[in-house]
Design an enzyme around this catalytic site. Structure first.
Site, PDB file in Angstrom:
ATOM      1  N   ASP A  14      54.327 -63.294 -95.105  1.00  0.00           N
ATOM      2  CA  ASP A  14      54.666 -64.311 -93.945  1.00  0.00           C
ATOM      3  C   ASP A  14      53.897 -64.025 -92.974  1.00  0.00           C
ATOM      4  O   ASP A  14      53.252 -62.822 -92.989  1.00  0.00           O
ATOM      5  CB  ASP A  14      56.273 -63.704 -93.418  1.00  0.00           C
ATOM      6  CG  ASP A  14      57.331 -64.300 -94.411  1.00  0.00           C
ATOM      7  OD1 ASP A  14      57.155 -65.111 -95.127  1.00  0.00           O
ATOM      8  OD2 ASP A  14      58.329 -63.641 -94.388  1.00  0.00           O
ATOM      9  N   ASP A  33      62.199 -62.654 -95.456  1.00  0.00           N
ATOM     10  CA  ASP A  33      63.240 -62.020 -94.756  1.00  0.00           C
ATOM     11  C   ASP A  33      64.422 -62.751 -94.694  1.00  0.00           C
ATOM     12  O   ASP A  33      65.575 -62.349 -94.452  1.00  0.00           O
ATOM     13  CB  ASP A  33      62.811 -61.723 -93.281  1.00  0.00           C
ATOM     14  CG  ASP A  33      61.934 -62.673 -92.753  1.00  0.00           C
ATOM     15  OD1 ASP A  33      62.111 -63.990 -93.280  1.00  0.00           O
ATOM     16  OD2 ASP A  33      61.148 -62.814 -91.894  1.00  0.00           O
ATOM     17  N   ASP A  57      65.065 -66.692 -98.852  1.00  0.00           N
ATOM     18  CA  ASP A  57      63.758 -66.218 -99.496  1.00  0.00           C
ATOM     19  C   ASP A  57      64.455 -65.376-100.806  1.00  0.00           C
ATOM     20  O   ASP A  57      63.308 -65.129-101.613  1.00  0.00           O
ATOM     21  CB  ASP A  57      63.241 -65.168 -98.528  1.00  0.00           C
ATOM     22  CG  ASP A  57      62.365 -66.069 -97.556  1.00  0.00           C
ATOM     23  OD1 ASP A  57      61.936 -66.995 -97.698  1.00  0.00           O
ATOM     24  OD2 ASP A  57      62.077 -65.484 -96.226  1.00  0.00           O
TER      25      ASP A  57
HETATM   26  P1  ATP Z   1      56.567 -67.110 -90.777  1.00  0.00           P
HETATM   27  O1  ATP Z   1      56.772 -67.511 -92.270  1.00  0.00           O
HETATM   28  O2  ATP Z   1      55.264 -67.079 -90.200  1.00  0.00           O
HETATM   29  O3  ATP Z   1      57.237 -65.588 -90.474  1.00  0.00           O
HETATM   30  P2  ATP Z   1      58.579 -68.517 -90.085  1.00  0.00           P
HETATM   31  O4  ATP Z   1      58.447 -69.402 -91.636  1.00  0.00           O
HETATM   32  O5  ATP Z   1      59.648 -67.743 -90.074  1.00  0.00           O
HETATM   33  O6  ATP Z   1      57.314 -68.193 -89.950  1.00  0.00           O
HETATM   34  P3  ATP Z   1      59.896 -70.625 -88.857  1.00  0.00           P
HETATM   35  O7  ATP Z   1      60.590 -69.515 -87.939  1.00  0.00           O
HETATM   36  O8  ATP Z   1      60.853 -71.221 -89.902  1.00  0.00           O
HETATM   37  O9  ATP Z   1      58.481 -69.851 -89.055  1.00  0.00           O
HETATM   38  O10 ATP Z   1      59.409 -71.776 -87.829  1.00  0.00           O
HETATM   39  C1  ATP Z   1      58.883 -72.762 -88.227  1.00  0.00           C
HETATM   40  C2  ATP Z   1      58.753 -73.813 -86.978  1.00  0.00           C
HETATM   41  O11 ATP Z   1      60.125 -73.885 -86.307  1.00  0.00           O
HETATM   42  C3  ATP Z   1      58.075 -73.221 -85.878  1.00  0.00           C
HETATM   43  O12 ATP Z   1      56.834 -73.380 -85.787  1.00  0.00           O
HETATM   44  C4  ATP Z   1      58.539 -73.729 -84.556  1.00  0.00           C
HETATM   45  O13 ATP Z   1      58.064 -74.967 -84.137  1.00  0.00           O
HETATM   46  C5  ATP Z   1      60.036 -74.009 -84.853  1.00  0.00           C
HETATM   47  N1  ATP Z   1      60.786 -72.942 -84.418  1.00  0.00           N
HETATM   48  C6  ATP Z   1      60.689 -71.519 -84.596  1.00  0.00           C
HETATM   49  N2  ATP Z   1      61.578 -70.731 -83.988  1.00  0.00           N
HETATM   50  C7  ATP Z   1      62.388 -71.550 -83.468  1.00  0.00           C
HETATM   51  C8  ATP Z   1      63.659 -71.776 -82.790  1.00  0.00           C
HETATM   52  N3  ATP Z   1      64.073 -70.417 -82.430  1.00  0.00           N
HETATM   53  N4  ATP Z   1      64.287 -72.900 -82.253  1.00  0.00           N
HETATM   54  C9  ATP Z   1      63.381 -73.839 -82.543  1.00  0.00           C
HETATM   55  N5  ATP Z   1      62.543 -74.163 -83.259  1.00  0.00           N
HETATM   56  C10 ATP Z   1      62.047 -73.056 -83.849  1.00  0.00           C
END
Ligand code: ATP
Length: 899
Positions: free
Chosen positions: A341, A635, A639
């Protein structure tokens, strides 16, 4: 109905059918408040009254069973038979020595196994589960053991419920109760009371300890802890069995069985030869065979392997990688691809808003971290937020659609509880001069839909005390633009890509007026939103991750980054991390591909953007189909399947959900990519050290067996007795071989390609080395024995010399084996492993005792030696050391670095 269910003195939790009561009754009975929770003093008092929230663990194998198990090993069984038969044949001394060795071996095995199990338990204890609880009006993460009845606990997807809860509020809550009821389909929850006679599976207003939240969020009041919970009453929770067996130990057991079979065949032939051709009596022939068997059996091997694994596990835990399943220790070294990630693992997970995109303008935002220091500026200079209404609207929206809380520490540090992305929006609002409690009081929240990776947005519903209701939406820009009817808007698209190309995570904010009667958010019927603007957040790569990526690449391991972020953001961060990727593979592209094209694409792209957990599954299948050995991080609750399917599933200790942790093989307590790299390195070291143990122990047995066979074929007196052979095996296995468990990494261990998981245990170079060393060992021992006899020494003196040659040659051989093929002709080879020096000292003392101490002389028929004998012993040991070094040089010339 109890008015107060919590009598001040009783330590028993009252048995009440809480599922048939209303939420308010539960709150009243436990004298607590749904919003503020308990006071700290009260929670401490209740902890004393009701005890910690723990369930007694299931009982393990008892000491007696464990002790007996030590004898359940073909090698030991053969020794037991040999000991019994020699006893029956009235050779009491040999018989006693054999039984003595078997017992000592069992004790060592027992103690080492106990230590290994304790080490694993200690490591697992570092994974104590936590829960989010509300006390004195604010949220806290506490260890699950500290929860008390009356606590208000918050649940979210991925949590393993730690207590029995009467639900107060829930949002799409679905719970997997299979651990409790055996029902594998998740159960939907609500908060209305259930019939009194409802079975556990039908008590939908309850969440029970041991069950797993698979979807949604909830708030509940604790009505039972520890032994008072439903699982506590059933009995102990079925705890995960701590098994010390791994694929490798299984392979070694198989190997031991093969050796045993081989020894029996050779033994039968030797017996026939000794009796038929050699003219020995049946008794003598049998003793030869016993000697042969005893010589060839590597009885110390299983214990050594276990201890190497356990020491490796402890070393990894010291470097913040906790092994949940022991086989991971040895398979880690074979990993060819690490899929990681981005957020928090490769980056710091400290979000800061650096850019504000408004419809008519663009602002930059200064300051680092969550401290509200810094301000906003446009191309003409500083901007006063109070004179920029659209900025204030954006900041207000960012505060309303937000669950994160910032803590201002005593040392003036700022930290976030909750989602860092949302924490950054709180900071932005403070920089814009807004007060959170005022905004929250002006526009109370009525309902919300939490952020989920699949949706990529979060929405909240508010009213303003003047009869207006409105929703706030925040999420990935494509999603939000589509919900604003701006899906194909080129101008916004360009602005998003520009920000993302700088490595920024872009979030869009929008709002919509709704009818005043609206009191819930329905994802199926969302109104059309008006876009307010967007923010660009920066989350820089961890410097140590950049170094670790380079280290992995040098070690022949491909690092792939899988993120939910925009492709352009992913690409920019990937470049900073040094990932070698031509372009970006996006979730949409993955969806459009069939499995075959995905297999080709996954090799070319190391950066994967806008990916969801389902995509992770497909990527993993594609990589495994290409023959890769994959470590995958994760996490979230979604997943878990990918973590299970991965060869090594890696979960985050801090950020990870219980669901992800339980599905994983390895947990990183610091959530840091660099820790994976060091665990891989440690895994390689463990595997190398196991190989080195084989490389050390097997030639000892091979040499001794060779010695006996040669003597038999040449019709000479046996150069060593059965008892003496056992002595050599015991003293070298418990001292010298143990030193190899502490062997530090080979230089350049992370500059070699990964070992193929299918590689045989005894590779060709390893087999050749074992045969060669066995031969040299037999040769020098026989030479010393014959030399003593030829100069008129007694048979006892000659045998004592032979035993000392064996042991001293072993001592020097230990320093040969410390490196597979690298030269040992330097000082470091002798000083690099302190344990090796200590055990060498111990062993020399043992040999002096063997040679000169009367009691040992009596048992082993040994005799004192003179200086000439010692000169020959040392000389031959050095000659063998050099002979092995010469062989190593040949392998080096052929480019072989490991065996
Ligand atoms: P990584 O894989 O790098 O850890 P992730 O898969 O956890 O990241 P997400 O948290 O799913 O990524 O975020 C994906 C998208 O969702 C982000 O690019 C953002 O645009 C949006 N996003 C992230 N956090 C929030 C939130 N708290 N509220 C609204 N939109 C969000």
């Amino acid at each position: 109905m109890p008015s107060t269910a919590a009598p001040a003195s009783s330590t028993e939790m009252p048995a009440v059918a809480w599922h048939a009561r209303t939420a308010d009754q539960a709150l009243e009975a436990w004298q607590t408040d749904a919003t503020a929770g308990l006071e700290f003093d009260e929670s401490r008092r209740r902890l004393e009254q009701y005890g910690p929230n723990t369930i007694p663990e299931a009982r393990r194998r008892g000491p007696f069973v464990r002790a007996i198990a030590q004898f359940n090993n073909p090698l030991i069984l053969v020794l037991l038979v040999a000991g019994t038969v020699t006893g029956v044949l009235q050779h009491h001394l040999d018989s006693a020595v054999i039984f003595g060795v078997v017992v000592i071996n069992a004790i060592i095995g027992y103690v080492q196994e106990g230590k290994a199990e304790n080490a694993l338990d200690a490591v697992r204890a570092m994974l104590a589960s936590h829960a989010t609880v509300v006390r004195e009006g604010s949220r806290h993460r506490v260890e699950s053991g500290e929860l008390v009845p009356g606590d208000i606990v918050l649940l979210e997807a991925g949590d393993r419920v730690a207590v029995d809860l009467r639900l107060l509020r829930e949002h799409g809550l679905r719970v997997d109760e299979s651990a409790l009821t055996g029902e594998s389909m998740p159960v939907e929850k609500d908060i209305g009371p259930a019939p009194v006679d409802a079975s556990i599976g039908d008590r939908t207003c309850m969440a029970y300890s041991g069950t797993l939240v698979v979807h949604g969020q909830a708030r509940g009041v604790v009505i039972a802890t520890g032994a008072g919970t439903e699982v506590g009453q059933i009995g102990a929770m079925v705890s995960e069995t701590t098994s010390l067996a791994t694929p490798l130990t299984t392979r070694i057991d198989q190997f031991a069985r093969q050796i045993t079979g081989f020894i029996l065949i050779v033994g039968a032939l030797a017996f026939a030869f000794a009796w038929g051709v050699g003219g020995h009596s049946v008794l003598e022939a049998f003793l030869v065979v016993v000697g042969l068997g005893v010589a060839a059996i590597p009885e110390g091997l299983p214990a050594i392997i276990t201890i190497v694994l356990a020491i490796g596990t402890r070393a990894m835990a010291g470097e913040r990688a906790i092994v949940r399943r022991l086989p991971a220790v040895e398979t880690l070294g074979s990993v060819t691809v690490i899929c990681s990630d981005k957020t928090g693992t490769l980056t710091r997970n400290e979000m800061t808003v650096v850019r504000v995109l408004l419809p008519e303008s663009e602002l930059t935002c200064s300051g680092v971290g969550y401290a509200p220091d810094g301000g906003l500026a446009d191309a003409h200079g500083a901007v006063d937020p109070s004179e920029c209404p659209v900025l204030l609207r954006l900041a207000t929206a960012g505060l309303l659609c937000n669950d994160a809380v910032l803590h201002h520490g005593d040392d003036d540090s700022w930290s976030v509880v909750g989602d860092p992305t949302e924490g950054a929006l709180v900071t932005l609002a403070m920089k814009a001069g807004l007060e959170r409690h005022e905004v929250a009081a002006d526009f109370p929240r009525v309902d919300h839909v939490p952020f989920e990776s699949e949706n990529r947005f979060m929405a909240t519903l508010h009213h303003d005390h003047r009869g207006h209701s409105f929703m706030v939406l925040k999420g990935a820009p494509e999603r939000v633009l589509a919900m604003c009817g701006l899906a194909g808007n080129d101008e916004w698209h360009d602005r998003i890509v520009r920000a993302a190309a700088e490595g920024e995570r872009v979030l869009a904010l929008a709002t919509a007026e709704v009818g005043p009667e609206t009191d819930s958010l329905d994802l199926e019927h969302l109104p059309r939103f008006d876009l307010i603007g967007m923010v660009g957040l920066l989350d820089p790569p961890r410097p140590e991750a950049v170094a670790a990526v380079a280290e992995c690449q040098a070690a022949g391991i491909t690092v792939k980054m899988i993120t939910g972020d925009h492709g352009a953001t992913a690409e920019a961060i990937g470049r900073e991390l040094g990932l070698q990727s031509e372009g970006v593979l996006t979730g949409d592209a993955i969806e459009a591909m069939d499995d075959e094209s995905l297999r080709a694409a996954v090799d070319e792209n190391d950066v994967i953007g806008r990916a969801s957990p389902e995509h992770k599954m497909r990527l993993m299948a594609a990589l495994q189909a290409r023959g890769h050995y994959v470590a995958m991080t994760g996490d979230g609750v979604n997943d878990a399947p990918a973590l299970k399917a991965a060869d090594i599933g890696v979960a985050m200790g801090h950020r990870g959900t219980d669901a992800a942790r339980e599905a994983s093989d390895l947990v990183l307590t610091d959530d840091n990519f660099a820790t994976i790299a060091s665990a891989v390195k440690q895994g390689r070291v463990v595997f190398d050290n196991i190989k080195k143990s084989l490389l050390f122990i097997l030639p000892t047995n091979g040499g001794e067996a060779g010695l006996i066979l040669v003597a038999l074929l040449l019709a000479r007196t046996m150069p060593v007795t059965v008892g003496q052979i056992l002595w050599v095996n015991m003293v070298t296995a418990v001292t010298l071989a143990l030193a190899l468990a502490f062997e530090p990494p080979e230089p350049g261990v992370m500059r070699q390609s990964p070992r193929a998981p299918t590689e045989p245990l005894i590779t060709r170079p390893l087999g050749i080395r074992i045969a060669y060393v066995s031969f040299v060992m037999a040769l020098i021992t026989l030479a010393a024995f014959e030399w003593e006899l030829s100069r008129g020494g007694s048979i006892e003196v000659a045998r004592t010399t032979a035993v000392n040659v064996l042991v001293f040659a072993e001592i020097l051989y230990l320093f040969n084996v410390r490196h597979f093929t690298a030269s040992a002709l330097n000082r470091r080879a002798f000083t690099g492993n302190r344990v090796a020096l200590v055990v060498t000292g111990v062993l020399i003392a043992l040999q002096v005792a063997f040679t000169y101490a009367p009691p040992l002389q009596k048992v082993f028929a040994s005799e004192a030696l003179g200086w000439a004998s010692w000169a020959v012993i040392i000389g031959l040991a050095i000659a063998k050391f050099l002979a092995v070094e010469a062989e190593k040089a040949l392998w080096r010339r052929r480019g072989v670095r490991r065996m």
